[in-house]
Design an enzyme around this catalytic site. Structure first.
Site, PDB file in Angstrom:
ATOM      1  N   GLY A 153     -58.926 -45.221 -55.771  1.00  0.00           N
ATOM      2  CA  GLY A 153     -58.269 -43.944 -55.602  1.00  0.00           C
ATOM      3  C   GLY A 153     -58.971 -42.779 -55.037  1.00  0.00           C
ATOM      4  N   GLY A 212     -62.264 -36.119 -55.797  1.00  0.00           N
ATOM      5  CA  GLY A 212     -63.012 -37.045 -55.155  1.00  0.00           C
ATOM      6  C   GLY A 212     -62.570 -38.444 -55.225  1.00  0.00           C
ATOM      7  N   ASP A 266     -54.987 -30.618 -64.858  1.00  0.00           N
ATOM      8  CA  ASP A 266     -54.152 -31.374 -63.887  1.00  0.00           C
ATOM      9  C   ASP A 266     -53.547 -32.577 -64.484  1.00  0.00           C
ATOM     10  OD1 ASP A 266     -53.376 -32.079 -61.314  1.00  0.00           O
ATOM     11  OD2 ASP A 266     -55.021 -32.910 -60.682  1.00  0.00           O
TER      12      ASP A 266
END
Ligand SMILES: *[C@@H]1O[C@H](CO)[C@@H](O)[C@H](O)[C@H]1NC(C)=O
Ligand SMILES: *[C@@H]1O[C@H](CO)[C@@H](O)[C@H](O)[C@H]1NC(C)=O
Ligand SMILES: *[C@@H]1O[C@H](CO)[C@@H](O)[C@H](O)[C@H]1NC(C)=O
Ligand SMILES: *[C@@H]1O[C@H](CO)[C@@H](O)[C@H](O)[C@H]1NC(C)=O
Ligand SMILES: *[C@@H]1O[C@H](CO)[C@@H](O)[C@H](O)[C@H]1NC(C)=O
Length: 696
Positions: free
Chosen positions: A380, A385, A500
């Site tokens: 991912g 990152g 998030d």
């Protein structure tokens, strides 16, 4: 009478003496004088030989040593009397008269193969060579006068190093004829003729005595040079060099000195010895005496060479040992210094990092676990990152998030926090096993969650034999996420704002439990670790309206994002679409207003869902999506609603997120469907970026 006879005879004698003097001075044509000498060894010949520089006559054995094995040495040894080599017998244009010389020499190198430089047999206008240089100048000339016709030197060189024509013939071991110039006019590698056409080569610096004959014939101007080891019984018939040397006429002056010059080099050196020497010039067919070996002193004994060599070697050994010791000491000092420095660094880290936070991983382990961060291991790429799959021998499969930044300042506090999070842990948070800081990379090590993200389960091809995510699983996932967020907001020692919350940040484990990932990472932004200025973090569609204004994340903005995510899970719909005219909460609100809120439930579920729970969930979702942060419930309340411990307040049509109220806030719509695939998130990190890219 007696007296007059005496006077007469005295006068006669006087006349004879005077007349003979006049005769001598006025007729130089007849002044060619034959010269001849022989040295069977040089013992007692100190007055006959003028030795300078490194040259000396050795008292004990009578050898003439031209140089010893010291480096950068020069030495000269000339016959002290001048020799007249001009022959005026036939005209005013003189000839160089014939001469003949023979000598036996020995060269002993400082170490085999490293001898140098050599010596010359020389005709010189002076009985020494002031200003001459060592090495390739052979104690004869120097760099300034080399090649100058005013030198008036002729030299037969015995060179063990090819020093002059640089690179032309590094082998050395040759003889050459030099006329005012050490770049030999004639050069011959060292051989003797066994028969007229059979050559044998030998070494100048082998340490064995070598005999040389130099014969010059004045009328033919032919110079012969014959050189061979004394072990041969007789002189080879054929000379090594036989050549017309008319150059001598330009060189030979009225009086010349004959002798030897020698030099050693900076790196190479040899001891040069002459054992015996004979010479004859002018007159009828001058012939230098044959030197009988048994009448000469013994050659320099190999014992001397051994001892000298040993001395030399032991000096070198001593030097090497000394250097080694110094090197070792320096290395040890360096090592100690490095260890000390590292210790200091470690101490610094130990204070905060090591003692309190034992979850530090070794970079090397992670590097190997992720197959050197190989691309194929990427599972991912998120806003913070790249995530790699890895396998640690100690703890099995892991996910490694690699956060790269130009500066990782503030990371220490962050890690301190992460450490605490990891220590406390929560079943609805992805377990953070540890971390590692390497240069500008911060590596976070998480449990590997096999089922991937919620995002992929909701929207990808249905997994598990084509069955869509069933209702009870969805409801459990919602409660799980709520529980994880509550932990971050209220149950841990510090308030952690996720910032998030979104489908792709929720991972689903084997038992279909939701685990919230990426928590706390927004702190890196807040601390300016990942960027210089404070930036807004979040994903469009999940971002509370106040975030786009003040950029300040709060628990309420997390609640907003949770509300959107909740609706998304229930409805199976993205929070926004690409054209920007769809907002999930508005859409659900419409159904609510029309009294048919259950129509918003994911069509793929058909009728297989719990209506009461769905209604409850949708209502809680709407509550969380209120425009005003203060009007949103806390996560604790959310969980109570979902668990049925508290009644959900009524939501009327004026509930705060109609289009008009959103327009009031200057936001048409959060019009951006993240183009993220499964685990890719579009994390916008600046307010202006948001406005420019999605509101125009
Ligand atoms: C060699 O010796 C001369 C004087 O004898 C000196 O000027 C010169 O620097 C020396 N060269 C080296 C390389 O030691
Ligand atoms: C002198 O020169 C003449 C002719 O030029 C020659 O015949 C004679 O051999 C020469 N004498 C010597 C001693 O060289
Ligand atoms: C010395 O001899 C070499 C080779 O013959 C020549 O190249 C060089 O120019 C000579 N040096 C001088 C100064 O004449
Ligand atoms: C040769 O040597 C003379 C005398 O030392 C000097 O005057 C002259 O300049 C030198 N010539 C060259 C070409 O170096
Ligand atoms: C020089 O060598 C040649 C041939 O080997 C010989 O004919 C000649 O007589 C020799 N000259 C002298 C001066 O020895």
């Amino acid at each position: 009478m007696g007296i007059s006879r005496f006077i007469t005879s005295f006068m006669l004698l006087l006349f004879l003496i005077l007349s003979s003097n006049v005769f001598k001075c006025s007729v130089p044509v007849d002044a060619t004088t034959a010269a001849k000498f022989t040295f069977k060894g040089f013992k007692g010949s100190q007055t006959a030989i003028q030795a300078e520089g490194a040259s000396t006559i050795q008292h004990d054995n009578g050898l003439l040593r031209l140089t010893d094995r010291n480096h950068n040495a020069t030495g000269t040894a000339f016959y002290r009397e001048p020799i007249r080599l001009r022959d005026y017998t036939n005209s005013t244009n003189f000839k160089v008269c014939s001469f003949s010389s023979s000598f036996v020499f020995v060269i002993i190198p400082s170490s085999p193969g490293n001898g140098g430089f050599g010596f010359t047999f020389t005709l010189s206008p002076t009985p020494n060579r002031p200003g001459a240089e060592s090495a390739q100048y052979l104690g004869l000339l120097n760099r300034y006068n080399n090649g100058n016709k005013s030198n008036h030197v002729f030299a037969l060189e015995f060179d063990t190093v090819q020093g002059f024509k640089d690179g032309a013939d590094r082998r050395g071991n040759h003889i050459g004829l030099n006329f005012n110039n050490l770049s030999s006019e004639v050069q011959e590698p060292l051989i003797y003729y066994e028969t007229a056409d059979r050559k044998e080569d030998f070494q100048l610096d082998s340490g064995e005595p070598i005999r040389v004959h130099v014969d010059y014939d004045g009328s033919s101007e032919i110079l012969n040079v014959t050189i061979y080891p004394t072990r041969l019984e007789s002189k080879p018939e054929k000379p090594l060099i036989s050549r017309r040397v008319s150059e001598l006429t330009g060189i030979v002056e009225e009086e010349m000195y004959v002798g030897f010059t020698a030099a050693t080099g900076k790196d190479q050196s040899s001891a040069h010895y002459v054992m015996g020497w004979s010479f004859a010039s002018c007159g009828e067919n001058p012939k230098a005496d044959w030197l009988h070996l048994e009448q000469l002193p013994d050659p320099p004994p190999p014992k001397t060479s051994l001892r000298d060599k040993k001395g030399y070697t032991s000096q070198v050994v001593a030097l090497i040992v000394a250097l080694s010791i110094v090197t070792v000491v320096l290395l040890v000092l360096l090592f100690v210094f490095v260890m000390y420095k590292r210790q200091i660094q470690e101490d610094e880290i130990l204070e905060d990092w090591e003692i309190d936070y034992p979850h530090r991983f070794k970079y090397r382990d992670l590097y190997l676990a992720t197959k050197r961060f190989k691309e194929s291991e990427i599972i991912g790429t998120g806003g913070f990152g790249i995530v790699y799959r890895g396998n640690l021998s100690s703890s099995g499969p892991i996910a490694v998030k690699k956060i790269t930044s130009n500066s990782l300042q503030g990371v220490r506090e962050f890690v301190a926090e992460i450490e605490s999070l990891g220590r406390l842990g929560h079943k609805n948070l992805v377990n953070l096993q540890g971390w590692c800081k390497h240069k500008n990379d911060l590596l976070l090590v998480y449990d590997y969650i096999p089922n991937g993200s919620l995002d992929s389960l909701l929207y990808r091809t249905p997994r598990r034999n084509g069955v869509v995510l069933p209702w009870d699983v969805r409801f459990d996932i919602i409660k799980g996420i709520a529980s994880g967020l509550l932990y971050l907001h209220e149950e841990w020692e510090q308030i952690v704002i996720h910032r998030d919350v979104k489908a792709s940040n929720v991972l689903i484990d084997e038992d279909m439990n939701a685990k919230l990932g990426d928590f706390g990472l927004a702190r890196l932004y807040e601390r300016g670790t990942l960027s210089q200025t404070t930036k807004v973090v979040g994903t469009l569609g999940y971002m509370a309206p106040e975030l786009t204004r003040n950029g300040k994340g709060s628990t309420a903005s997390d609640v907003f994002a949770f509300g959107v995510l909740l609706l998304e899970i229930v409805c199976g719909n993205r929070p926004t679409n690409s054209s920007g005219d769809f907002f999930l909460a508005d859409w659900v609100m419409e159904f609510h207003a029309n009294g048919g809120i259950l129509s918003a439930v994911d069509q793929k579920l058909g009728s297989s869902f719990n209506g009461i729970e769905a209604k409850l969930a949708l209502a809680v979702g709407l509550l969380c999506c209120h425009q005003k942060p203060k009007s949103r419930p806390s996560m604790r309340m959310v969980l109570r609603y979902l668990n049925g411990e508290e009644d959900v307040p009524r939501i009327d049509e004026n509930w705060g997120f109609s289009d008009s109220s959103r327009d009031d806030l200057g936001i048409n719509v959060v019009g951006y469907v993240s183009s993220d695939k499964a685990s890719t998130s579009n994390t916008f990190s600046s307010c202006s970026e948001v406005s420019s890219s999605s509101y125009r």
